[in-house]
Design an enzyme around this catalytic site. Structure first.
Site: not given
Ligand code: FPP
Length: 235
Positions: A64, A16
């Site tokens: 998501n 996250d």
């Molecule tokens: C949560 O941060 C992250 C995600 C929903 C996506 C996770 C994806 C990656 C780490 C990239 C690639 C992964 C692979 C397996 C190649 P958020 O977007 O909710 O962050 P925030 O809470 O700060 O908005």
């Protein structure tokens, strides 16, 4: 460097804070995901070196889908391109990759890329890397119940493995969430029944090997009794 005796057998990570990482730098959210993908590579390398046997990453939850279409599409493209670039390294390092979650709502090309990467890495025995995509733990538990019920009533139809032949994940030893929130967000609820929990106030793109080693050292110091008591305390 981590001590292999101290590392969790099964580490699960809620990645996250990508969006906040980008916002803090005045950049668009997608840059946070790109940087997060880079961090995934570092985390996988560090865990395999440290002797983690099972590493499970939460890449895209079923909730998501509520995000803007552009962000969802960007994430799927990122998963596909990342897989394409990393699959050789996974094979070389004997890392088995599995993707779990629903596949029926994902783009066909992505599902194909998952199947190809899983087939190419199937022989990996050093570490099992699992990535959750379109995953909901509650939905998985509900499905398992429904499946069990169906098997009982129509075993002749589905056979012993059940209609989907879903893999059972090993119990989680340590569940780590980055990004400062303290919640599980529908991730591995069943498998984490006795997991130790770790929360870092570090956005995922900023997660380093040093942070992981600190988390492993803290894990090693926990007294895991699984509902029992220590041998020396027995009366
Ligand atoms: C949560 O941060 C992250 C995600 C929903 C996506 C996770 C994806 C990656 C780490 C990239 C690639 C992964 C692979 C397996 C190649 P958020 O977007 O909710 O962050 P925030 O809470 O700060 O908005």
């Amino acid at each position: 460097m981590s001590d292999a005796r101290k590392v969790p057998g099964h580490l699960a990570i809620i990645m996250d804070g990508n969006g906040r990482w980008a916002s803090r730098l005045g950049r668009p959210r997608w840059m946070g995901h790109v940087r997060g993908a880079h961090t995934v590579k570092e985390v996988v390398s560090h865990c395999v070196r440290a002797g983690v046997q099972h590493l499970t990453l939460y890449a895209f939850s079923s909730d998501n889908w509520k995000r803007p279409r552009e962000e969802v599409g960007f994430l799927f493209d990122l998963f596909a391109s990342h897989l394409d670039r990393q699959v050789d390294a996974l094979v070389r390092n004997r890392i088995r990759l599995s993707i779990f979650g629903r596949r029926d709502r994902l783009p066909a090309e992505l599902v194909q890329a998952f199947a190809m990467a899983e087939a190419r890495t199937a022989g990996g025995t050093r570490m099992h890397l699992r990535v959750a995509v379109d995953y909901s733990s509650r939905a998985a538990i509900e499905q398992a119940f429904a499946q069990r019920f169906t098997e009982r009533t129509a075993a002749h139809e589905f056979g012993a493995g059940g209609p989907h032949g879903g893999e059972i994940l090993p119990p989680v030893d340590l569940l780590l969430r980055t990004g400062g929130e303290r919640r599980l967000s529908d991730f591995l609820l069943w498998e984490s029944a006795y997991a130790e929990l770790a929360f870092l106030d570090v956005n995922f793109p900023d997660l380093t090997s040093e942070h992981l080693d600190q988390v492993f050292a803290d894990f090693a110091s926990r007294d895991r009794r699984f509902g029992g008591i220590k041998e020396m305390q027995k009366v």
